[in-house]
Scaffold this motif. Sequence first.
Motif, PDB file in Angstrom:
ATOM      1  N   LEU B 114     115.489  16.882  39.437  1.00 54.71           N
ATOM      2  CA  LEU B 114     115.029  15.424  39.997  1.00 54.71           C
ATOM      3  C   LEU B 114     115.514  14.466  39.035  1.00 54.71           C
ATOM      4  N   GLY B 115     116.216  13.329  39.444  1.00 55.44           N
ATOM      5  CA  GLY B 115     116.765  12.345  38.532  1.00 55.44           C
ATOM      6  C   GLY B 115     115.734  11.070  39.097  1.00 55.44           C
ATOM      7  N   PRO B 116     115.523  10.089  38.026  1.00 52.04           N
ATOM      8  CA  PRO B 116     114.987   8.745  38.681  1.00 52.04           C
ATOM      9  C   PRO B 116     115.798   8.101  39.666  1.00 52.04           C
ATOM     10  N   ASP B 117     115.298   7.506  40.636  1.00 50.48           N
ATOM     11  CA  ASP B 117     115.930   6.686  41.533  1.00 50.48           C
ATOM     12  C   ASP B 117     116.183   5.236  40.674  1.00 50.48           C
ATOM     13  N   ASP B 118     117.102   4.471  41.370  1.00 52.43           N
ATOM     14  CA  ASP B 118     117.227   3.168  40.528  1.00 52.43           C
ATOM     15  C   ASP B 118     116.012   2.389  40.041  1.00 52.43           C
ATOM     16  N   GLY B 119     115.825   1.808  38.995  1.00 48.59           N
ATOM     17  CA  GLY B 119     114.819   1.175  38.230  1.00 48.59           C
ATOM     18  C   GLY B 119     113.723   1.990  38.213  1.00 48.59           C
ATOM     19  N   GLN B 120     113.594   3.404  38.478  1.00 49.18           N
ATOM     20  CA  GLN B 120     112.342   3.987  38.240  1.00 49.18           C
ATOM     21  C   GLN B 120     112.256   4.805  36.952  1.00 49.18           C
ATOM     22  N   ALA B 121     113.252   4.655  36.028  1.00 49.60           N
ATOM     23  CA  ALA B 121     113.346   5.805  34.890  1.00 49.60           C
ATOM     24  C   ALA B 121     112.040   5.663  33.962  1.00 49.60           C
ATOM     25  N   ASP B 122     111.586   4.376  33.866  1.00 50.75           N
ATOM     26  CA  ASP B 122     110.286   4.413  32.850  1.00 50.75           C
ATOM     27  C   ASP B 122     109.292   5.619  33.614  1.00 50.75           C
ATOM     28  N   ASP B 123     108.919   5.047  34.999  1.00 50.06           N
ATOM     29  CA  ASP B 123     107.837   6.185  35.730  1.00 50.06           C
ATOM     30  C   ASP B 123     108.237   7.436  35.655  1.00 50.06           C
ATOM     31  N   TYR B 124     109.568   7.720  35.890  1.00 50.90           N
ATOM     32  CA  TYR B 124     109.933   9.034  35.837  1.00 50.90           C
ATOM     33  C   TYR B 124     109.630   9.950  34.675  1.00 50.90           C
ATOM     34  N   PHE B 125     109.860   9.333  33.497  1.00 50.89           N
ATOM     35  CA  PHE B 125     109.869  10.068  32.445  1.00 50.89           C
ATOM     36  C   PHE B 125     108.529   9.874  31.897  1.00 50.89           C
ATOM     37  N   ALA B 126     107.591   8.756  32.226  1.00 50.80           N
ATOM     38  CA  ALA B 126     106.273   8.672  31.885  1.00 50.80           C
ATOM     39  C   ALA B 126     105.511  10.039  32.627  1.00 50.80           C
ATOM     40  N   PHE B 127     105.957  10.191  33.954  1.00 48.87           N
ATOM     41  CA  PHE B 127     105.055  11.268  34.827  1.00 48.87           C
ATOM     42  C   PHE B 127     105.671  12.513  34.176  1.00 48.87           C
ATOM     43  N   ALA B 128     106.827  12.868  33.886  1.00 46.49           N
ATOM     44  CA  ALA B 128     107.215  14.040  33.244  1.00 46.49           C
ATOM     45  C   ALA B 128     106.759  14.323  31.949  1.00 46.49           C
ATOM     46  N   GLU B 129     106.404  13.455  31.042  1.00 49.29           N
ATOM     47  CA  GLU B 129     105.582  13.543  29.869  1.00 49.29           C
ATOM     48  C   GLU B 129     104.105  13.904  30.327  1.00 49.29           C
ATOM     49  N   ALA B 130     103.559  13.295  31.254  1.00 50.31           N
ATOM     50  CA  ALA B 130     102.227  13.685  31.406  1.00 50.31           C
ATOM     51  C   ALA B 130     101.772  15.088  31.783  1.00 50.31           C
ATOM     52  N   LEU B 131     103.326  15.618  32.865  1.00 51.31           N
ATOM     53  CA  LEU B 131     103.088  16.891  33.196  1.00 51.31           C
ATOM     54  C   LEU B 131     103.178  17.981  32.483  1.00 51.31           C
ATOM     55  N   ALA B 132     104.182  17.781  31.392  1.00 51.62           N
ATOM     56  CA  ALA B 132     104.182  18.543  30.147  1.00 51.62           C
ATOM     57  C   ALA B 132     102.963  18.541  29.397  1.00 51.62           C
ATOM     58  N   ARG B 133     102.375  17.488  29.011  1.00 50.76           N
ATOM     59  CA  ARG B 133     101.131  17.407  28.281  1.00 50.76           C
ATOM     60  C   ARG B 133      99.944  18.072  28.886  1.00 50.76           C
ATOM     61  N   LYS B 134      99.807  18.018  30.010  1.00 52.12           N
ATOM     62  CA  LYS B 134      98.895  18.550  30.764  1.00 52.12           C
ATOM     63  C   LYS B 134      99.052  20.203  31.037  1.00 52.12           C
ATOM     64  N   GLN B 135     100.359  20.440  30.908  1.00 53.51           N
ATOM     65  CA  GLN B 135     100.768  21.739  30.890  1.00 53.51           C
ATOM     66  C   GLN B 135     100.569  22.456  32.485  1.00 53.51           C
ATOM     67  N   VAL B 136     100.786  21.575  33.605  1.00 51.59           N
ATOM     68  CA  VAL B 136     100.563  21.955  34.963  1.00 51.59           C
ATOM     69  C   VAL B 136     101.660  21.844  35.754  1.00 51.59           C
ATOM     70  N   ILE B 137     101.827  22.505  36.801  1.00 51.90           N
ATOM     71  CA  ILE B 137     102.839  22.070  37.710  1.00 51.90           C
ATOM     72  C   ILE B 137     102.313  21.570  39.105  1.00 51.90           C
ATOM     73  N   GLY B 138     103.025  20.680  39.888  1.00 50.56           N
ATOM     74  CA  GLY B 138     102.162  20.132  41.005  1.00 50.56           C
ATOM     75  C   GLY B 138     102.885  20.891  42.178  1.00 50.56           C
ATOM     76  N   ILE B 139     101.953  21.225  43.323  1.00 55.99           N
ATOM     77  CA  ILE B 139     102.178  21.727  44.537  1.00 55.99           C
ATOM     78  C   ILE B 139     102.598  20.587  45.324  1.00 55.99           C
ATOM     79  N   SER B 140     103.730  20.715  45.898  1.00 54.80           N
ATOM     80  CA  SER B 140     104.282  19.520  46.873  1.00 54.80           C
ATOM     81  C   SER B 140     104.723  20.005  47.998  1.00 54.80           C
ATOM     82  N   ARG B 141     104.651  18.945  49.187  1.00 57.59           N
ATOM     83  CA  ARG B 141     105.211  19.042  50.449  1.00 57.59           C
ATOM     84  C   ARG B 141     106.310  17.938  50.927  1.00 57.59           C
ATOM     85  N   TRP B 142     107.240  18.376  51.482  1.00 58.59           N
ATOM     86  CA  TRP B 142     108.397  17.374  51.880  1.00 58.59           C
ATOM     87  C   TRP B 142     109.018  17.767  53.144  1.00 58.59           C
ATOM     88  N   VAL B 143     109.690  16.703  53.908  1.00 54.20           N
ATOM     89  CA  VAL B 143     110.744  16.981  54.820  1.00 54.20           C
ATOM     90  C   VAL B 143     111.924  16.517  54.288  1.00 54.20           C
TER      91      VAL B 143
END
Lengths: 333, 261
Positions: B114-143
Amino acid sequence: MPSRKRQRAPEPEPEQDSSPRVRSLWSGTITFGLVSIPVDLLTAVRPRQTAMKLVDSEGHALGRQYHCSKEGKRLDYDDLVRGYETDDGKMVVITDQEFESVAPEMSADIELRSFVPMEQIPALYFQKPYFLAPAGKSAKAYVLLTETMARTGRVAIGSFVMRGHEYLVAIVADNGVLRLDTLRYADEIRTPESIGLPQRSKVAANKVTLFSKQIEALTHKELKISELEDQDARKLQSLVEAKQRERDAVIHPKGAEAAEDTEGGEGAKIIDLMEVLRKSLSKSAVARTAETSQPIDLAERRAQRAARSAPAKKKSAPARAKRKTARKRARRG
Amino acid sequence: MPARAIWKGELQLGKHNVGVKFYSAIEDRSVHFHLLHDRDRAPVEQHIVRKDTGEDVPKEQMRKAFSVGPNTAVILQPEELQELVPPESRDIELLRFVPAGAVGDQWYERPYYLGPDDGQADDYFAFAEALARKQVIGISRWVMRKKRYLGAISAVEGYLVMTTLRRAEQVVSFSGIEPAKSATPQANELKLAEQLVKSIEADFDPQQWQNEYRERLCKLIEAKARGEKIKPVRAPKKRAEGSLADTLKASLAAAREKKVA
């Protein structure tokens, strides 16, 4: 990869399986130091429950055939060869013998070359899982390897050749059974740099805290299996049940081919594996899919298979044998 | 050349959605062949035919049938199948976060960076950082492209990776394996086997593994294209015989020798 699909031989039909013995995808030997463990490879993935057959509007079974584009005639698999188109448009034909000449001699071996901690293999690498069942009198060596891997928390890395492809694999001990996962090679996995993702920017600490809180609120120790069930299958099944009640478009096709390429073509093999495990390893073995706590009913499955294989017996033996060699050939490369 | 995104979506994180772009994480390296007619080297065409008569069937007469029992199926009309197509949406629903080890390797199907959508880089890397710190993975569903997907989102070296998951109905496990007495290894055998595992312990280093078969196949194709021939080289393989304990001891000795050398 639409071009690849067109070249693939049709999946073997479960209806043809009238023999009670286990048909493994591959048989060979795990070599662990100088210890050899004969094993059979069986699929560990059941097909999706959305798998459908190809029929015509009146319900006649349909199948795929190859025709020569020049002569327009129908071709058997034995009439086919594989050609590689070079960049300058030249077609280089590779014969069966040539394919064999480049396949490594050790094609009947899986040599365990190193043992690594499981958590070091990123999810990106996992391709497809299989089960390994002990073959012949290898139960003791099989149990020894399984227990040793479980005790040390390691998985084994090695490679082997199946149907003309060399696979990098991880062998994992799981509840007393060995599983083989095919892995992608490093050059098959892209990197953020090769994709062109932006450089990592400095992250604001308050945003990380905010996301961390949200993650915490949704964090659980375990998966919830109901979240992982096949929603498409549920919807499809309820439509089909409604139609069946109204006796709408109920047909009795024989030997129709799968409408789409689906992973893990045959569910029956899982049952085969359970039989093998019970015979060679443990009478108390139980198989279940993640979605249900109900063990798979062996007797019921056998009855289903017997019912399915009954019409296949009409086929002449030579015809079946021919199809088998054809399948082997077309898969290569 | 940068890769092209195949889809855009939004991670639903409470009030803070993060827009992401999907890129395939896999590069297809397999060697593709055309099927040709042996005699005249003409390309083959695939026909869909009736199995009983061998007659070609036009596309508009093809249907899909869902099996409901041995030799019984229900035909589904195109418009009925159309109704089963899930409604389009950009939402990527995050159902729960679990420790990375909670998802077994047999669930994993296909990874996407996944890459950040335009203008979303800050949130993107912050969320990745939070996931790494918590050492978890997120179960997701999409179409995505008219199909439902299940996935696990994780942080890999600061970037987000979404790996699609198989469905619960597809994943099989075993329990209750209690080997017969004759198949139960002795304590000394277990000890030797453990030593043998330790002697070839290593870190997972994917760069070390090359697809030698693919390399040889490519060389063969190149040589044939130039009109040359390659002679196959084969090495015989020796195998030890003897009791399990003796073989383990011999293996250990061989492994030690290798280390010294």
